[in-house]
Write a protein that holds these residues in place. Structure first.
Motif, PDB file in Angstrom:
ATOM      1  N   TYR A  92      -2.871  -3.201  -6.804  1.00  0.00           N
ATOM      2  CA  TYR A  92      -2.810  -3.415  -5.363  1.00  0.00           C
ATOM      3  C   TYR A  92      -4.080  -4.089  -4.828  1.00  0.00           C
ATOM      4  O   TYR A  92      -4.009  -5.052  -4.072  1.00  0.00           O
ATOM      5  CB  TYR A  92      -2.574  -2.099  -4.615  1.00  0.00           C
ATOM      6  N   TYR A  93      -5.260  -3.569  -5.233  1.00  0.00           N
ATOM      7  CA  TYR A  93      -6.512  -4.023  -4.632  1.00  0.00           C
ATOM      8  C   TYR A  93      -7.131  -5.260  -5.273  1.00  0.00           C
ATOM      9  O   TYR A  93      -7.717  -6.087  -4.581  1.00  0.00           O
ATOM     10  CB  TYR A  93      -7.557  -2.898  -4.639  1.00  0.00           C
ATOM     11  N   ALA A  94      -7.056  -5.386  -6.587  1.00  0.00           N
ATOM     12  CA  ALA A  94      -7.725  -6.499  -7.263  1.00  0.00           C
ATOM     13  C   ALA A  94      -6.976  -7.798  -7.008  1.00  0.00           C
ATOM     14  O   ALA A  94      -5.782  -7.889  -7.262  1.00  0.00           O
ATOM     15  CB  ALA A  94      -7.834  -6.223  -8.754  1.00  0.00           C
ATOM     16  N   ARG A  95      -7.682  -8.771  -6.503  1.00  0.00           N
ATOM     17  CA  ARG A  95      -7.072 -10.064  -6.191  1.00  0.00           C
ATOM     18  C   ARG A  95      -7.689 -11.201  -6.989  1.00  0.00           C
ATOM     19  O   ARG A  95      -7.099 -12.260  -7.101  1.00  0.00           O
ATOM     20  CB  ARG A  95      -7.206 -10.371  -4.691  1.00  0.00           C
ATOM     21  N   VAL A 130      -3.486   1.344  -8.677  1.00  0.00           N
ATOM     22  CA  VAL A 130      -4.459   1.030  -7.624  1.00  0.00           C
ATOM     23  C   VAL A 130      -5.037  -0.362  -7.850  1.00  0.00           C
ATOM     24  O   VAL A 130      -5.142  -1.167  -6.922  1.00  0.00           O
ATOM     25  CB  VAL A 130      -5.562   2.111  -7.561  1.00  0.00           C
ATOM     26  N   CYS A 131      -5.397  -0.659  -9.083  1.00  0.00           N
ATOM     27  CA  CYS A 131      -5.952  -1.979  -9.414  1.00  0.00           C
ATOM     28  C   CYS A 131      -4.945  -3.086  -9.086  1.00  0.00           C
ATOM     29  O   CYS A 131      -5.323  -4.126  -8.550  1.00  0.00           O
ATOM     30  CB  CYS A 131      -6.336  -2.027 -10.892  1.00  0.00           C
ATOM     31  N   LYS A 171       0.829  -1.215   0.000  1.00  0.00           N
ATOM     32  CA  LYS A 171       0.000   0.000   0.000  1.00  0.00           C
ATOM     33  C   LYS A 171       0.862   1.263   0.000  1.00  0.00           C
ATOM     34  O   LYS A 171       0.546   2.237  -0.675  1.00  0.00           O
ATOM     35  CB  LYS A 171      -0.944  -0.007   1.198  1.00  0.00           C
TER      36      LYS A 171
END
Length: 180
Positions: free
Chosen positions: A113-116, A110-111, A74
């Motif tokens: 980091y957040y999209a799993r 951002v994607c 992050k």
């Protein structure tokens, strides 16, 4: 005219790396190909005089290296996103069109980091591809623009297939990003 031809010839090499990234299955290979693609696009950005593209692509290389080494957290997402906006805004000489690589790069940062799960990752990728596609055509980088169209098509087909698999109950949505 020579600038456009030279820039497109360089970008063609990046387009090959982009398309190769669509077919490899290892996340590290995908990120390595993103490094290659972005490094080559940095060269074409110099030829096209796209300083916003150069700054965002340079920072994208750092992001991809961090992803390859599993060090993208992050803190890095926030730092790189802030740097992308600051440098991109400072170097933007193209008005609204010049904001596309900035927005696309922050969106993908951002994607990343957040999209799993694979479907949100692919949707994020598609949004990113569409922003870059418009930008590439605006700077006369047809090699990259056409590669983005092809990649958008591949990505869309992949999203449709995964959605159908999910509806059939194959649990495709729960596959980790590495499997996609």
């Amino acid at each position: 005219m020579n600038r456009i031809l030279i820039g497109n010839a360089i970008s063609f090499v990046a387009a090959i790396a982009l398309l190769m990234g669509c077919i490899v299955e290892s996340p590290k290979k995908v990120y390595l190909l993103q490094v290659v693609e972005n490094a080559v696009l940095c060269l074409s950005s110099i030829v096209f005089g796209s300083w916003t593209g150069l700054s965002t692509l340079s920072l994208s290389i750092i992001r991809s290296v961090l992803l390859m080494k599993n060090k993208y957290d992050k803190k890095w997402m926030v730092i790189l996103s802030a740097l992308i906006v600051v440098f991109g805004a400072y170097l933007n000489e193209m008005g609204l069109i010049g904001w596309l690589p900035i927005l696309a790069t922050v969106q993908w940062s951002v994607c990343s980091y957040y999209a799993r799960k694979i479907i949100p990752i692919k949707i994020g990728m598609l949004v990113n591809i569409l922003m870059w596609m418009v930008y590439f055509f605006a700077i006369w980088d047809f090699s990259s623009g056409i590669a983005q169209i092809i990649t958008a098509g591949i990505c869309t087909v992949s999203i449709i297939k995964l959605t159908i698999q999910k509806k059939k109950g194959s649990n495709a949505e729960n596959y980790p990003a590495e499997d996609g």
